[in-house]
Motif scaffolding. Structure first.
Motif, PDB file in Angstrom:
ATOM      1  N   PRO A 125       0.856  -1.409  -0.350  1.00  0.00           N
ATOM      2  CA  PRO A 125      -0.055   0.039  -0.022  1.00  0.00           C
ATOM      3  C   PRO A 125       0.593   1.392  -0.242  1.00  0.00           C
ATOM      4  N   ASP A 126       1.566   1.633   1.018  1.00  0.00           N
ATOM      5  CA  ASP A 126       2.596   2.702   1.103  1.00  0.00           C
ATOM      6  C   ASP A 126       3.432   2.971  -0.167  1.00  0.00           C
ATOM      7  N   GLU A 127       4.585   1.501  -1.063  1.00  0.00           N
ATOM      8  CA  GLU A 127       4.577   1.108  -2.504  1.00  0.00           C
ATOM      9  C   GLU A 127       3.449   2.794  -3.418  1.00  0.00           C
ATOM     10  N   ARG A 128       2.095   1.893  -3.232  1.00  0.00           N
ATOM     11  CA  ARG A 128       1.501   2.504  -4.200  1.00  0.00           C
ATOM     12  C   ARG A 128       1.247   3.729  -4.278  1.00  0.00           C
ATOM     13  N   LEU A 129       0.181   4.304  -3.563  1.00  0.00           N
ATOM     14  CA  LEU A 129       0.478   5.075  -3.027  1.00  0.00           C
ATOM     15  C   LEU A 129       1.216   6.106  -3.307  1.00  0.00           C
ATOM     16  N   ALA A 130       2.725   6.271  -2.505  1.00  0.00           N
ATOM     17  CA  ALA A 130       3.792   6.800  -3.010  1.00  0.00           C
ATOM     18  C   ALA A 130       4.353   7.380  -4.785  1.00  0.00           C
ATOM     19  N   PHE A 137       0.884  11.697 -10.821  1.00  0.00           N
ATOM     20  CA  PHE A 137       0.715  12.595 -10.627  1.00  0.00           C
ATOM     21  C   PHE A 137       1.331  14.045  -9.710  1.00  0.00           C
ATOM     22  N   ALA A 138       2.665  13.894  -9.976  1.00  0.00           N
ATOM     23  CA  ALA A 138       3.617  14.478  -9.738  1.00  0.00           C
ATOM     24  C   ALA A 138       3.546  15.417  -8.162  1.00  0.00           C
ATOM     25  N   VAL A 139       3.231  14.533  -7.602  1.00  0.00           N
ATOM     26  CA  VAL A 139       3.007  15.661  -6.448  1.00  0.00           C
ATOM     27  C   VAL A 139       4.552  14.921  -5.578  1.00  0.00           C
ATOM     28  N   PRO A 140       5.071  16.229  -4.900  1.00  0.00           N
ATOM     29  CA  PRO A 140       5.969  16.527  -4.351  1.00  0.00           C
ATOM     30  C   PRO A 140       6.354  15.748  -3.269  1.00  0.00           C
ATOM     31  N   PHE A 141       7.704  14.751  -3.134  1.00  0.00           N
ATOM     32  CA  PHE A 141       8.154  13.917  -1.718  1.00  0.00           C
ATOM     33  C   PHE A 141       7.928  14.726   0.084  1.00  0.00           C
ATOM     34  N   ASP A 142       7.517  15.818  -0.393  1.00  0.00           N
ATOM     35  CA  ASP A 142       7.196  16.595   0.803  1.00  0.00           C
ATOM     36  C   ASP A 142       6.381  16.554   0.569  1.00  0.00           C
ATOM     37  N   VAL A 148       2.588   8.247   4.247  1.00  0.00           N
ATOM     38  CA  VAL A 148       3.454   7.273   4.669  1.00  0.00           C
ATOM     39  C   VAL A 148       4.279   6.817   5.670  1.00  0.00           C
ATOM     40  N   GLU A 149       4.126   8.033   6.642  1.00  0.00           N
ATOM     41  CA  GLU A 149       5.063   7.991   7.905  1.00  0.00           C
ATOM     42  C   GLU A 149       6.495   7.820   7.456  1.00  0.00           C
ATOM     43  N   ARG A 150       6.723   8.745   6.950  1.00  0.00           N
ATOM     44  CA  ARG A 150       8.337   8.750   6.130  1.00  0.00           C
ATOM     45  C   ARG A 150       8.907  10.067   5.806  1.00  0.00           C
ATOM     46  N   SER A 151      10.697   9.940   5.955  1.00  0.00           N
ATOM     47  CA  SER A 151      11.301  11.356   5.568  1.00  0.00           C
ATOM     48  C   SER A 151      11.064  11.336   4.139  1.00  0.00           C
ATOM     49  N   ALA A 152      11.190  12.729   3.563  1.00  0.00           N
ATOM     50  CA  ALA A 152      11.017  13.085   1.689  1.00  0.00           C
ATOM     51  C   ALA A 152      12.300  12.148   1.410  1.00  0.00           C
ATOM     52  N   ALA A 153      13.298  11.615   2.035  1.00  0.00           N
ATOM     53  CA  ALA A 153      14.333  11.260   1.389  1.00  0.00           C
ATOM     54  C   ALA A 153      14.005   9.189   1.169  1.00  0.00           C
ATOM     55  N   ALA A 154      13.634   9.339   2.872  1.00  0.00           N
ATOM     56  CA  ALA A 154      13.067   7.752   2.682  1.00  0.00           C
ATOM     57  C   ALA A 154      11.839   7.566   1.688  1.00  0.00           C
ATOM     58  N   THR A 155      11.047   8.533   1.475  1.00  0.00           N
ATOM     59  CA  THR A 155       9.916   8.190   0.777  1.00  0.00           C
ATOM     60  C   THR A 155      10.409   8.292  -1.159  1.00  0.00           C
ATOM     61  N   ARG A 156      12.085   9.544  -1.366  1.00  0.00           N
ATOM     62  CA  ARG A 156      12.379   8.365  -2.265  1.00  0.00           C
ATOM     63  C   ARG A 156      12.507   7.954  -2.568  1.00  0.00           C
ATOM     64  N   GLN A 157      13.418   6.845  -1.946  1.00  0.00           N
ATOM     65  CA  GLN A 157      13.437   5.700  -1.975  1.00  0.00           C
ATOM     66  C   GLN A 157      12.619   4.892  -2.385  1.00  0.00           C
ATOM     67  N   LEU A 158      11.435   4.897  -1.551  1.00  0.00           N
ATOM     68  CA  LEU A 158      10.326   4.028  -1.906  1.00  0.00           C
ATOM     69  C   LEU A 158       9.501   4.089  -2.885  1.00  0.00           C
ATOM     70  N   VAL A 159       9.654   5.389  -3.542  1.00  0.00           N
ATOM     71  CA  VAL A 159       8.764   5.265  -5.124  1.00  0.00           C
ATOM     72  C   VAL A 159      10.030   4.237  -6.524  1.00  0.00           C
ATOM     73  N   SER A 160      11.318   4.929  -5.602  1.00  0.00           N
ATOM     74  CA  SER A 160      12.303   4.423  -6.732  1.00  0.00           C
ATOM     75  C   SER A 160      12.162   2.811  -6.858  1.00  0.00           C
TER      76      SER A 160
END
Length: 301
Positions: A125-130, A137-142, A148-160
Motif C-alpha cells: 500500500p505505501d509503495e502504491r500510494l507513493a 500526479f507529480a505530487v512532491p515527496f515532501d 506514509v510516515e517517512r522522511s522525504a528521503a525515505a519516500t524518494r527511495q520508496l518511489v524508486s
C-alpha cells in the motif's frame, strides 16, 4: 456571505477537482465503486475542515484522497488471508470507440492501462500510494512523506523501489489505436469464424490470458490464468458463441472488447498489443462487479 452561500462555493470548488480525485482514487484502488467512495469521503473531510487554512485546495484534496485510499488499501490487505490471486482483473473503464473530441482524446491519453493496474496490485500500500501520487500526479515527496510516515528521503527511495518493480513488470504496448484495432478485428473475425489457426496467428506465442469471473462462477467459465497461443486460442473458441454480441470499445484508453447484450453484461476484455500480436488479455467476467460498471459504450452503434 451566508453559510449556505459558503457551502455552495465550497461545493463548486470541490466539483472542479472531482475528476482529478477520481483518477487518483481509481489508480490507487483499481475499483470504480471504491474510488467513488474515497472521493465522497474526501468531500466529507473537506466539509469538516477549516478551509481558511488551506492554501492550495487542489493539492490538499489530492493528498487527502491519497490518505483515504491508503487506509482502504491497508484495510483490504489486512482482510486478506492470502496474497491477491493471479486471476484478479481491476475494474475496466469503458468508452465508445469513435472519433473523439479534444477533451475525450485528453482523457484517453491520461488513461492508465489494465496491465499497469495489475502490476500496481502487487505493490505494498505505501509503495502504491507513493508511486501513484509522485510518478502519475507529480505530487512532491515532501507532501507524500507525512502520509506514509517517512522522511522525504525515505519516500524518494520508496518511489524508486516501486518504479523499478512497475517498469520491470509492465509489458510494452502498441500505442496506435488504428494498429490495435486491426489486431482486435482479426481476433474477433477468427473467433466468430471458429478459425483456430487464424486465432493462433494473431496471438503472441507466449500470450497470457487472465480471466476474473469472481468467486461464485465454476466450471469452464471460472477464473483462470492461461499461457501460450494455442491454449489461449482453444479457450477463445470455447466461448466463440458469445463473439457475435461482442463489440470493440476503448478499455482504459486502448482498444478492447465488451460483450454486453440486452440480457445483461457477460464480459469486458482489455488487451496488450505489441508487434502486431496480442501479448496479454485481461477479462473481467464477474457478474457482480460488471453490474457496477457503465457499459453503455458496449451497446452503442
Amino acid at each position: 456571505m451566508s453559510g449556505t452561500a459558503d457551502e455552495e462555493v465550497l461545493a463548486r470548488s470541490f466539483e472542479e477537482h472531482r475528476g482529478q480525485l477520481r483518477s487518483v482514487a481509481y489508480r490507487m484502488l483499481g475499483s470504480v465503486p471504491e474510488a467513488e467512495d474515497a472521493v465522497q469521503e474526501t468531500w466529507l473531510k473537506l466539509t469538516r475542515t477549516d478551509t481558511g487554512a488551506i492554501r492550495n485546495l487542489g493539492a490538499w484534496l489530492t493528498t487527502v484522497t491519497g490518505r483515504v485510499c491508503l487506509d482502504l488499501l491497508r484495510a483490504r490487505n489486512a482482510r486478506r488471508e492470502e496474497p491477491i490471486d493471479d486471476t484478479f482483473v481491476p475494474d475496466p473503464l469503458i468508452r465508445p470507440l469513435t472519433p473523439t473530441d479534444p477533451e475525450q482524446e485528453a482523457v484517453r491519453a491520461d488513461s492508465v492501462g489494465l496491465a499497469l493496474l495489475v502490476v500496481l496490485e502487487a505493490l505494498q500500500p505505501d509503495e502504491r500510494l507513493a508511486f501513484v501520487l509522485h510518478d502519475l500526479f507529480a505530487v512532491p515527496f515532501d507532501d507524500i512523506a507525512p502520509i506514509v510516515e517517512r522522511s522525504a528521503a525515505a519516500t524518494r527511495q520508496l518511489v524508486s523501489r516501486a518504479r523499478r518493480r512497475v517498469q520491470g513488470a509492465t509489458p510494452s504496448a502498441e500505442a496506435d489505436l488504428a494498429r490495435q484495432k486491426r489486431v482486435l478485428d482479426a481476433f474477433l473475425a477468427a473467433s466468430r469464424g471458429g478459425d483456430f489457426e487464424a486465432l493462433v496467428a494473431v496471438l503472441h506465442p507466449d500470450v497470457v490470458l487472465r480471466v476474473d469471473s469472481g468467486a461464485l462462477v465454476r466450471g469452464a467459465a471460472a477464473s483462470k490464468v492461461v499461457h501460450g497461443a494455442r491454449t489461449v486460442a482453444a479457450q477463445a473458441l470455447t466461448f466463440a458463441q458469445y463473439a457475435g454480441t461482442a463489440r470493440l470499445v476503448l478499455v482504459n484508453g486502448s482498444v478492447g472488447v465488451a460483450n454486453a447484450p440486452e440480457g445483461g453484461p457477460r464480459s469486458v476484455m482489455g488487451v496488450v498489443v505489441a508487434g502486431g500480436r496480442i501479448t496479454h488479455l485481461y477479462i473481467l467476467a464477474d457478474p457482480e462487479r460488471l453490474g457496477h460498471l457503465d457499459l453503455a459504450a458496449a451497446r452503442e452503434g
